[in-house]
Motif scaffolding. Sequence first.
Motif, PDB file in Angstrom:
ATOM      1  N   PHE A 213      44.725  56.373  43.487  1.00 57.18           N
ATOM      2  CA  PHE A 213      45.303  55.754  42.284  1.00 57.18           C
ATOM      3  C   PHE A 213      44.926  56.581  41.063  1.00 57.18           C
ATOM      4  O   PHE A 213      43.837  57.192  41.029  1.00 57.18           O
ATOM      5  CB  PHE A 213      44.774  54.328  42.094  1.00 57.18           C
ATOM      6  N   PRO A 214      45.767  56.612  40.065  1.00 58.05           N
ATOM      7  CA  PRO A 214      45.437  57.381  38.859  1.00 58.05           C
ATOM      8  C   PRO A 214      44.401  56.668  37.964  1.00 58.05           C
ATOM      9  O   PRO A 214      44.072  57.169  36.880  1.00 58.05           O
ATOM     10  CB  PRO A 214      46.783  57.496  38.140  1.00 58.05           C
ATOM     11  N   PHE A 215      43.882  55.529  38.391  1.00 57.37           N
ATOM     12  CA  PHE A 215      42.901  54.788  37.585  1.00 57.37           C
ATOM     13  C   PHE A 215      42.008  53.981  38.531  1.00 57.37           C
ATOM     14  O   PHE A 215      42.365  53.745  39.693  1.00 57.37           O
ATOM     15  CB  PHE A 215      43.602  53.839  36.597  1.00 57.37           C
TER      16      PHE A 215
ATOM     17  N   VAL B 254      40.177  51.069  36.948  1.00 59.24           N
ATOM     18  CA  VAL B 254      40.393  49.760  36.322  1.00 59.24           C
ATOM     19  C   VAL B 254      41.446  49.941  35.241  1.00 59.24           C
ATOM     20  O   VAL B 254      41.301  50.811  34.371  1.00 59.24           O
ATOM     21  CB  VAL B 254      39.096  49.178  35.716  1.00 59.24           C
ATOM     22  N   LYS B 255      42.461  49.108  35.300  1.00 58.18           N
ATOM     23  CA  LYS B 255      43.519  49.178  34.285  1.00 58.18           C
ATOM     24  C   LYS B 255      43.592  47.834  33.578  1.00 58.18           C
ATOM     25  O   LYS B 255      43.739  46.783  34.222  1.00 58.18           O
ATOM     26  CB  LYS B 255      44.865  49.517  34.916  1.00 58.18           C
ATOM     27  N   VAL B 256      43.471  47.844  32.252  1.00 51.43           N
ATOM     28  CA  VAL B 256      43.537  46.631  31.422  1.00 51.43           C
ATOM     29  C   VAL B 256      44.873  46.632  30.698  1.00 51.43           C
ATOM     30  O   VAL B 256      45.223  47.600  30.010  1.00 51.43           O
ATOM     31  CB  VAL B 256      42.373  46.574  30.416  1.00 51.43           C
ATOM     32  N   GLU B 257      45.595  45.549  30.855  1.00 49.53           N
ATOM     33  CA  GLU B 257      46.910  45.432  30.238  1.00 49.53           C
ATOM     34  C   GLU B 257      46.992  44.144  29.438  1.00 49.53           C
ATOM     35  O   GLU B 257      46.635  43.068  29.923  1.00 49.53           O
ATOM     36  CB  GLU B 257      47.997  45.431  31.314  1.00 49.53           C
ATOM     37  N   LYS B 258      47.434  44.213  28.192  1.00 47.68           N
ATOM     38  CA  LYS B 258      47.627  43.053  27.330  1.00 47.68           C
ATOM     39  C   LYS B 258      49.060  42.552  27.497  1.00 47.68           C
ATOM     40  O   LYS B 258      50.013  43.322  27.326  1.00 47.68           O
ATOM     41  CB  LYS B 258      47.347  43.397  25.876  1.00 47.68           C
TER      42      LYS B 258
ATOM     43  N   ILE C  41      54.095  45.816  34.127  1.00 48.94           N
ATOM     44  CA  ILE C  41      53.585  47.187  34.280  1.00 48.94           C
ATOM     45  C   ILE C  41      54.557  47.931  35.194  1.00 48.94           C
ATOM     46  O   ILE C  41      54.801  47.497  36.329  1.00 48.94           O
ATOM     47  CB  ILE C  41      52.167  47.196  34.878  1.00 48.94           C
ATOM     48  N   PRO C  42      55.127  49.048  34.732  1.00 47.32           N
ATOM     49  CA  PRO C  42      56.115  49.763  35.569  1.00 47.32           C
ATOM     50  C   PRO C  42      55.451  50.423  36.783  1.00 47.32           C
ATOM     51  O   PRO C  42      54.238  50.636  36.825  1.00 47.32           O
ATOM     52  CB  PRO C  42      56.700  50.805  34.606  1.00 47.32           C
ATOM     53  N   GLU C  43      56.320  50.760  37.735  1.00 47.92           N
ATOM     54  CA  GLU C  43      55.859  51.352  38.988  1.00 47.92           C
ATOM     55  C   GLU C  43      55.167  52.687  38.770  1.00 47.92           C
ATOM     56  O   GLU C  43      54.176  53.014  39.443  1.00 47.92           O
ATOM     57  CB  GLU C  43      57.054  51.520  39.922  1.00 47.92           C
ATOM     58  N   SER C  44      55.651  53.454  37.827  1.00 49.84           N
ATOM     59  CA  SER C  44      55.087  54.785  37.590  1.00 49.84           C
ATOM     60  C   SER C  44      53.627  54.741  37.162  1.00 49.84           C
ATOM     61  O   SER C  44      52.883  55.709  37.352  1.00 49.84           O
ATOM     62  CB  SER C  44      55.917  55.512  36.533  1.00 49.84           C
ATOM     63  N   GLU C  45      53.211  53.621  36.594  1.00 55.24           N
ATOM     64  CA  GLU C  45      51.826  53.513  36.132  1.00 55.24           C
ATOM     65  C   GLU C  45      50.884  52.990  37.207  1.00 55.24           C
ATOM     66  O   GLU C  45      49.668  53.091  37.072  1.00 55.24           O
ATOM     67  CB  GLU C  45      51.750  52.609  34.902  1.00 55.24           C
ATOM     68  N   LEU C  46      51.449  52.427  38.278  1.00 60.84           N
ATOM     69  CA  LEU C  46      50.602  51.805  39.295  1.00 60.84           C
ATOM     70  C   LEU C  46      50.626  52.534  40.642  1.00 60.84           C
ATOM     71  O   LEU C  46      49.736  52.286  41.460  1.00 60.84           O
ATOM     72  CB  LEU C  46      51.022  50.349  39.513  1.00 60.84           C
ATOM     73  N   GLU C  47      51.619  53.381  40.916  1.00 58.77           N
ATOM     74  CA  GLU C  47      51.732  53.988  42.233  1.00 58.77           C
ATOM     75  C   GLU C  47      50.613  54.993  42.469  1.00 58.77           C
ATOM     76  O   GLU C  47      50.111  55.648  41.548  1.00 58.77           O
ATOM     77  CB  GLU C  47      53.085  54.661  42.394  1.00 58.77           C
ATOM     78  N   ALA C  48      50.217  55.066  43.719  1.00 51.55           N
ATOM     79  CA  ALA C  48      49.177  56.003  44.143  1.00 51.55           C
ATOM     80  C   ALA C  48      49.823  57.314  44.608  1.00 51.55           C
ATOM     81  O   ALA C  48      51.009  57.362  44.952  1.00 51.55           O
ATOM     82  CB  ALA C  48      48.346  55.379  45.264  1.00 51.55           C
TER      83      ALA C  48
ATOM     84  N   GLY D  42      57.983  45.038  45.096  1.00 52.49           N
ATOM     85  CA  GLY D  42      58.204  45.253  46.523  1.00 52.49           C
ATOM     86  C   GLY D  42      56.952  45.779  47.180  1.00 52.49           C
ATOM     87  O   GLY D  42      56.008  46.237  46.505  1.00 52.49           O
ATOM     88  N   VAL D  43      56.935  45.775  48.528  1.00 53.91           N
ATOM     89  CA  VAL D  43      55.748  46.223  49.236  1.00 53.91           C
ATOM     90  C   VAL D  43      55.538  47.716  49.077  1.00 53.91           C
ATOM     91  O   VAL D  43      54.410  48.212  49.159  1.00 53.91           O
ATOM     92  CB  VAL D  43      55.830  45.814  50.716  1.00 53.91           C
ATOM     93  N   ASN D  44      56.615  48.467  48.839  1.00 55.32           N
ATOM     94  CA  ASN D  44      56.510  49.904  48.599  1.00 55.32           C
ATOM     95  C   ASN D  44      56.713  50.252  47.138  1.00 55.32           C
ATOM     96  O   ASN D  44      56.667  51.444  46.791  1.00 55.32           O
ATOM     97  CB  ASN D  44      57.536  50.658  49.446  1.00 55.32           C
ATOM     98  N   ARG D  45      56.935  49.209  46.312  1.00 58.75           N
ATOM     99  CA  ARG D  45      57.145  49.444  44.874  1.00 58.75           C
ATOM    100  C   ARG D  45      56.107  48.621  44.119  1.00 58.75           C
ATOM    101  O   ARG D  45      56.200  47.395  44.028  1.00 58.75           O
ATOM    102  CB  ARG D  45      58.556  49.029  44.467  1.00 58.75           C
ATOM    103  N   PRO D  46      55.096  49.272  43.576  1.00 60.85           N
ATOM    104  CA  PRO D  46      53.988  48.545  42.957  1.00 60.85           C
ATOM    105  C   PRO D  46      54.234  48.108  41.517  1.00 60.85           C
ATOM    106  O   PRO D  46      53.265  47.858  40.777  1.00 60.85           O
ATOM    107  CB  PRO D  46      52.842  49.552  43.032  1.00 60.85           C
ATOM    108  N   ALA D  47      55.479  47.984  41.080  1.00 62.67           N
ATOM    109  CA  ALA D  47      55.728  47.455  39.735  1.00 62.67           C
ATOM    110  C   ALA D  47      55.295  45.993  39.670  1.00 62.67           C
ATOM    111  O   ALA D  47      55.544  45.208  40.588  1.00 62.67           O
ATOM    112  CB  ALA D  47      57.202  47.598  39.385  1.00 62.67           C
ATOM    113  N   LEU D  48      54.635  45.587  38.567  1.00 66.54           N
ATOM    114  CA  LEU D  48      54.120  44.222  38.411  1.00 66.54           C
ATOM    115  C   LEU D  48      55.075  43.422  37.539  1.00 66.54           C
ATOM    116  O   LEU D  48      55.425  43.851  36.430  1.00 66.54           O
ATOM    117  CB  LEU D  48      52.728  44.251  37.770  1.00 66.54           C
ATOM    118  N   GLN D  49      55.504  42.256  38.025  1.00 63.24           N
ATOM    119  CA  GLN D  49      56.440  41.433  37.278  1.00 63.24           C
ATOM    120  C   GLN D  49      55.870  40.025  37.073  1.00 63.24           C
ATOM    121  O   GLN D  49      54.996  39.575  37.815  1.00 63.24           O
ATOM    122  CB  GLN D  49      57.786  41.352  38.000  1.00 63.24           C
ATOM    123  N   LEU D  50      56.400  39.322  36.053  1.00 66.66           N
ATOM    124  CA  LEU D  50      55.973  37.958  35.714  1.00 66.66           C
ATOM    125  C   LEU D  50      56.851  36.943  36.437  1.00 66.66           C
ATOM    126  O   LEU D  50      58.081  37.034  36.377  1.00 66.66           O
ATOM    127  CB  LEU D  50      56.057  37.748  34.194  1.00 66.66           C
TER     128      LEU D  50
END
Length: 569
Positions: free
Chosen positions: A41-43, A45-49, A61-68, A96-104
């Motif tokens: 992972f590129p991080f 611990v990631k803190v998001e407001k 949080i978009p997929e590009s920021e969370l993918e390994a 998705g299981v292969n797409r780590p984008a975080l949604q509400l």
Amino acid sequence: MAGRENTLLQAHLECVRGDTVVTQLRVFVSVLDVNDNPPVFPFEVKVEKVPEDTKVNTTVIPESELEAQDQDKDDTLFYTLQEVTPGASSFFSLVGVNRPALQLDQPLAFNRLPNMTFHLLVRVCKPLSPEADPQVPSERARPCSRADWGARPLQDTQEEDAVPSHTAQATLVLEVQPADLRPPWFLPCVYSDLYVCVQAQYYGAIPTGHKLPNPLILRPGPIYAVDGDTGINQRIIYSLMRGNEDGIFVIDADSGNLTMTKSVPSPKTFLLLVKGDQEDHARYSVTQVTVEAYNASESLPRFPASLYRGTVALGSALGTVVQDAAEPSLPLRVWAQDPEFPDLNSAITYRITNNSDFRMSGEAVLTAAPLTQLAVFYAEVEATNTVTSGTATTVVEIHVSEQEPTSTGTETTANTGSTAENNKPSISHAEDKRFSVVDMAALGGVLGALLLLALIALVTLIHKHYSSQFKCCSGKALSPAAAGDGDGPAGVRSILTKERRPEGGYKAVWFGEDIGAEADVVVLNTPASDTEGAGDEGSADEGSADEDAAAGPGGGPPDDAPGANSTYI
């Protein structure tokens, strides 16, 4: 090993005899990739407001920021979101299981979960092929799918705890930023959900013809509102919107206290609309205050108890506070209230009407005179409502003790006198394991009476058994007392009696009827002439013999005998 840059290698081979090339051969080497690198992972611990008013289904949080990242070719990465904060998974999920984008997934609530923490996990799945694994049928020769990942999560790491493990984990911390979503709420209120609170309405009563100097006391409490968004907590400004056309009331913009500007002449019901506005004027709320004005001439204050008990130490200085007998560490509080007009409770005054040893200071009882005796005092406390002139009374029982007040004790009552003002009897009081002067005096009197009874009984026994031996020594004074009596043995009459006998020639010791009380001992003496007359009633010969035997030289009494008018036992 060569990486993704050089997947095909070429080698040129020559066969040479001397200086002559016999033959040439080209060799092509294809480098096959193996899963020997873990994802990264590129991080850590990631803190998001996240704003509280974020719309549902928004990608936080978009997929590009969370993918390994994985250095191996053709690897498929599978992601899992695990909640650390209980209940957090109901708000967020991965696309998705292969797409780590975080949604509400549902609206956020700062009041409920202001912070949420997740663990983001990733695992590697290598494509299956018959060449890589002869056991794999040809129809499975495709990239990893969800079924493949569930059956065999890692092709190059068969066990999850193998080292090195081709998995990775990172931490996501989501901080909910409060948004202005809720209006002010008048308290107390009942929450129907996280956004709506059914707020209170207020009720009060005032007397006609009177202007109350203090803010009105309302039910279920004072007018008070708070910002529904506790994370923002805007200051609330209060104002009267409607119902105050006569100008009877005024409300404090900061505190919400409702006061009167003038009296109400006749019974009336006021329906006041109170507005609670945020300081930024973004949102506001309105509630109703009902105030009833009616005649208070028949409204009387009431004491919660008809008898209050207090205690104070003997010798306390003037102005000492009387303590509560039930809670000696607390001062005794004597108070009354007006059930119809709670606003008038502050207008109630107190005084003691019949006892000058104590006085009232507000709701406290103080000593007003030196307390020099152990006693129990009773004082009548009168409460007067200075607005309605209604009165009520109660009684205070005050114990004066020798030591510091305690919660337990014994009381002995006796009529010891009266106070200077009301001539009421006081009651002597002694603490546990201590005795007053009166107690000791009573005990001494009883013991003295018992001792005297024992001495008299001893003398009686001696007289009955040895009277014949003492006749010679008794003189004339003993003859009347020892005269024949049909009631006594051998004709001897006892000198102990409970009746006074006034007849002459009789000497007796008389006791009161109540032997347990203080002994009343009376010795009845008779003149010499009476004694002689009484002696003549017996046998003359016997009397003469006795007198001759007892007489000293010259026929007088013996030298050591008492005088003729003396009596002894």
